[in-house]
Design an enzyme around this catalytic site. Structure first.
Site, PDB file in Angstrom:
ATOM      1  N   HIS A 194      49.585  12.234 116.919  1.00 53.24           N
ATOM      2  CA  HIS A 194      49.213  12.301 118.335  1.00 53.24           C
ATOM      3  C   HIS A 194      47.839  12.924 118.552  1.00 53.24           C
ATOM      4  O   HIS A 194      47.462  13.202 119.690  1.00 53.24           O
ATOM      5  CB  HIS A 194      50.281  13.081 119.113  1.00 53.24           C
ATOM      6  CG  HIS A 194      51.590  12.343 119.185  1.00 53.24           C
ATOM      7  ND1 HIS A 194      52.591  12.524 118.269  1.00 53.24           N
ATOM      8  CD2 HIS A 194      52.033  11.401 120.041  1.00 53.24           C
ATOM      9  CE1 HIS A 194      53.607  11.725 118.573  1.00 53.24           C
ATOM     10  NE2 HIS A 194      53.303  11.041 119.642  1.00 53.24           N
ATOM     11  N   ARG A 224      61.545   7.980 126.967  1.00 56.06           N
ATOM     12  CA  ARG A 224      60.490   8.335 127.902  1.00 56.06           C
ATOM     13  C   ARG A 224      59.665   7.076 128.149  1.00 56.06           C
ATOM     14  O   ARG A 224      59.815   6.086 127.437  1.00 56.06           O
ATOM     15  CB  ARG A 224      59.609   9.457 127.350  1.00 56.06           C
ATOM     16  CG  ARG A 224      58.785   9.064 126.140  1.00 56.06           C
ATOM     17  CD  ARG A 224      57.915  10.217 125.673  1.00 56.06           C
ATOM     18  NE  ARG A 224      56.814  10.475 126.570  1.00 56.06           N
ATOM     19  CZ  ARG A 224      55.575   9.983 126.424  1.00 56.06           C
ATOM     20  NH1 ARG A 224      55.289   9.201 125.401  1.00 56.06           N
ATOM     21  NH2 ARG A 224      54.613  10.277 127.280  1.00 56.06           N
ATOM     22  N   ASN A 226      55.710   5.481 128.795  1.00 53.35           N
ATOM     23  CA  ASN A 226      54.280   5.666 128.711  1.00 53.35           C
ATOM     24  C   ASN A 226      53.646   4.395 129.271  1.00 53.35           C
ATOM     25  O   ASN A 226      54.347   3.408 129.519  1.00 53.35           O
ATOM     26  CB  ASN A 226      53.858   5.920 127.264  1.00 53.35           C
ATOM     27  CG  ASN A 226      52.466   6.520 127.180  1.00 53.35           C
ATOM     28  OD1 ASN A 226      51.856   6.863 128.189  1.00 53.35           O
ATOM     29  ND2 ASN A 226      51.950   6.634 125.963  1.00 53.35           N
ATOM     30  N   GLU A 266      55.395   1.189 128.296  1.00 55.06           N
ATOM     31  CA  GLU A 266      56.153   1.362 127.056  1.00 55.06           C
ATOM     32  C   GLU A 266      57.431   2.125 127.356  1.00 55.06           C
ATOM     33  O   GLU A 266      57.388   3.247 127.859  1.00 55.06           O
ATOM     34  CB  GLU A 266      55.332   2.160 126.034  1.00 55.06           C
ATOM     35  CG  GLU A 266      54.100   1.422 125.541  1.00 55.06           C
ATOM     36  CD  GLU A 266      53.276   2.249 124.559  1.00 55.06           C
ATOM     37  OE1 GLU A 266      52.310   1.697 124.007  1.00 55.06           O
ATOM     38  OE2 GLU A 266      53.592   3.440 124.351  1.00 55.06           O
ATOM     39  N   LYS A 318      42.779   5.653 127.858  1.00 53.34           N
ATOM     40  CA  LYS A 318      43.559   4.432 128.021  1.00 53.34           C
ATOM     41  C   LYS A 318      42.671   3.181 128.048  1.00 53.34           C
ATOM     42  O   LYS A 318      43.163   2.072 128.226  1.00 53.34           O
ATOM     43  CB  LYS A 318      44.415   4.520 129.287  1.00 53.34           C
ATOM     44  CG  LYS A 318      45.555   5.541 129.148  1.00 53.34           C
ATOM     45  CD  LYS A 318      46.423   5.610 130.379  1.00 53.34           C
ATOM     46  CE  LYS A 318      47.493   6.701 130.272  1.00 53.34           C
ATOM     47  NZ  LYS A 318      48.531   6.431 129.257  1.00 53.34           N
TER      48      LYS A 318
END
Lengths: 347, 324
Positions: A194, A224, A226, A266, A318
């Protein structure tokens, strides 16, 4: 759910990828509110509403066959997209069991698994596969178990070993990543993996996430969400083929942004694996064109506000720097300033 | 997330066999009431057994000792602790063949290192149990291993026969009664690079192995231990749960976690043995001394008086306020 498979759409070339009206409404919008910042947004991966992408542990949607076909194309061009270190063999079998068991239980009309001790019989009707094999015996399958099962699953799959109070990326099938590479990340620890993510380290997000994952329990998977954005429905936005998709980022205009630019969610799932004591990480990607986003008034207002107010570091990370102003401008026509209801439901 | 082992995630099992292995150890064989197979697991895993006594619910961790390749049943061994807080006595006195109990899904906090070049297993007494399951994997693999197993006397050596029958070369047995002890210094001082050492047994044995390994320069990553401290008994004390807005009274033979659960508060837990860190709780206020019995918090954290592991630790005070 009655899933009609679209056989003709592709994630390359002419990009004929489309979402049906039903697929649009079930799209997992990654913004429960009008602003976005990182958080440890982890929740138990328990069944969600009927028809939603979280109704079942592993979602099989209208893009299933085409996504499996796309995966086969990517691996053929680049065999290093599927890798596993030798000590990950038991985690490979664990992942195969998870995939087969989940699909067979969730979609009994499409998949079936019969287990008689170590003698297993797997039927995949959408892909026309009928395979008898011995669980734990790699030679009884046409590929190693991770490759065999992930050629029949949507989304990318990474297997991690747990040792020294850390998680190590030591296997995976990654053919549809949002600009990261399995081959590059192989062998990395959780925080190395990460490393490129901005802000999260300072916020202590990864310390807490790692601590949480080290105690992840059998039978209690978590999830989760993303997100990022992709120009064209280019599932395989990987560094390996950047020359092919990178230039597309210069082609977005106010005229074509509704068709070209896709919101990319995601759905990430994490399961403790029983025999290996490892963890499998699913990254399931859903894409929705900005035009389709705008077909739902609440989403149009919300995505407009999120993109408009996004933290500059996240804009760069991003890869949105170039086309975010165009997207914000285009979406602004749908935002009359009226409030949005909490949650992601279309209203 | 909370760790309610008595919620949906427990598995109802039936006791189908009980064997008296030594004067103090009984082996229980558990089968799923629903039929079929129990969840797959890796060697070194433990389960929490939920025991519903007349006065109180006990939740004790026990290592799985049966083969990870045979999921028709699980086997655990229960050492009768004297004096018992209730859990082991319950298993020895109340549980019969045919009894139905609940277990939580297996958790592994003591797994074999997959990259080890050699495994050195050191067991003392009941500490043999996690190794029993791991031996099934070790036998099937091609990494060299040695098991050194010490017991008080042959009579107290649970599974010695089973082991020496299956493991003629890799197993060494030691009995205190013969003045035959594991040569920890000698063993740890003479291992090939890449060896991982694992120890499970009495606290003194674990401490000696850890200290010896440290003194000899073993990397921490190659030294593994598992000790489930039964929650130690002590003086009764009271605790205030700030967020729940209730007070709990902790009996001398009850753990803080058990008292919290008895009050109906769903506190997080995983190992219930002071190992995993899952139940770590912030101490808002304490006017006396915290008695830390866990193996998780650093010395610094213990000295700070700001955190406690309610599964095994206690307090000597008149006021204890927890962020729960």
């Amino acid at each position: 759910m009655n899933v009609a498979f679209k056989q003709d759409q592709v994630y390359r070339g002419d990009y004929t990828f489309r979402n049906s009206p039903a697929a649009i409404r079930r799209f997992p919008l990654p913004f429960p509110e009008d602003r976005y910042m990182y958080s440890v947004n982890i929740e138990p991966h328990v069944p969600g509403p009927v028809g939603s992408v979280i109704e079942f542990p592993i979602d099989c949607d209208e893009h299933y066959v085409e996504e499996c076909r796309e995966r086969a194309i990517v691996i053929k061009n680049d065999p290093l997209r599927i890798q596993a270190l030798p000590h990950m063999m038991s985690a490979q079998w664990d992942t195969l069991e998870l995939g087969m068991q989940s699909l067979a239980q969730s979609y009994p009309d499409k998949f079936s698994l019969t287990r008689n001790g170590r003698e297993w019989h797997w039927i995949n009707r959408p892909l026309g596969l009928d395979q008898k094999f011995v669980f734990g015996e790699p030679k009884s399958l046409p590929y190693e178990p991770l490759e065999y099962i992930t050629r029949q699953l949507q989304g990318d799959w990474v297997i991690m070993d747990q040792r020294d109070n850390d998680l190590w990326v030591e296997g995976g099938m990654v053919t549809g990543p949002a600009d990261w590479s399995m081959d590059f990340d192989m062998g990395m620890s959780f925080k190395e993996w990460h490393g490129p993510v901005p802000l999260g380290h300072e916020m202590g997000v990864f310390d807490r996430a790692l601590k949480f994952l080290l105690n992840l329990r059998l039978n209690e998977p978590i999830r989760r969400y993303n997100w990022t954005m992709t120009v064209n429905a280019n599932l395989d936005s990987s560094p390996h083929n950047y020359p092919e998709w990178g230039p597309d980022r210069t082609t977005v205009t106010i005229e074509n942004v509704a068709q070209k630019l896709h919101l990319r969610t995601e759905l990430q799932g994490l399961w403790r694996l029983p025999r290996s004591n490892g963890i499998v990480f699913m990254v399931r990607t859903y894409m929705l064109s900005l035009g389709d986003v705008a077909s739902i008034p609440k989403w149009a207002r919300r995505v407009h506000r999120v993109l408009r107010d996004l933290h500059p570091a996240l804009v760069d990370y991003k890869g949105l720097t170039r086309h975010r102003p165009i997207a914000v401008k285009w979406l602004s026509q749908f935002d009359d300033g009226s409030p949005t209801t909490p949650g992601i439901a279309p209203e | 997330m909370s760790g309610g082992a008595d919620h949906a995630d427990t598995i109802p099992v039936r006791v189908v066999a009980i064997e008296e292995v030594t004067p103090q150890i009984r082996r229980f064989t558990l089968e799923p009431i629903a039929g079929g197979e129990l969840p797959a697991f890796s060697g070194g895993s433990h389960i929490i057994v939920v025991m519903r006594g007349a006065q109180r619910v006990y939740r004790n961790p026990y290592s799985l000792m049966s083969s990870p390749h045979d999921l028709g049943n699980y086997q655990i061994s229960v050492l009768r602790v004297d004096p018992s807080r209730g859990g082991s006595a319950f298993m020895h006195e109340q549980v019969r063949v045919g009894s139905e109990i609940e277990i939580a899904h297996p958790v592994n906090l003591f797994s074999l290192a997959k990259l080890a070049r050699k495994h050195l297993l050191l067991a003392g007494g009941i500490g043999i149990t996690p190794f029993m399951a791991q031996l099934h994997d070790l036998r099937a693999g091609n990494v060299p291993y040695e098991l050194h197993y010490a017991t008080r006397s042959p009579e107290y050596g649970a599974y010695c026969e089973l082991l020496s029958g299956n493991e003629p070369t890799a197993v060494s047995l030691y009995h205190d009664s013969n003045k035959h002890f594991i040569d920890i210094e000698g063993l740890l001082g003479d291992q090939p690079l890449g060896t991982h050492v694992y120890v499970c047994g009495p606290a003194g044995m674990i401490t000696r192995v850890l200290d010896t390994a440290h003194a000899l320069g073993w990397p921490d990553s190659h030294v593994h231990y598992e000790k489930f401290a039964a929650p130690p008994t002590g003086d009764a004390f009271d605790a205030t749960l700030l967020r729940s807005g209730i007070d709990v009274h902790v009996q001398p033979d009850q753990s803080l976690l058990e008292a919290i659960e008895a009050a109906g508060v769903d506190a997080p837990y995983l190992c219930r043995g002071g190992v995993c860190g899952f139940c770590r709780t912030e101490v808002v206020e304490v006017d006396g001394e915290l008695i830390h019995n866990d193996h998780f918090l650093s010395d610094q954290e213990k000295a700070s008086g700001k955190v406690i592991m309610p599964c095994v630790s206690r307090a000597r005070c008149t006021k204890l306020v927890l962020d729960l």
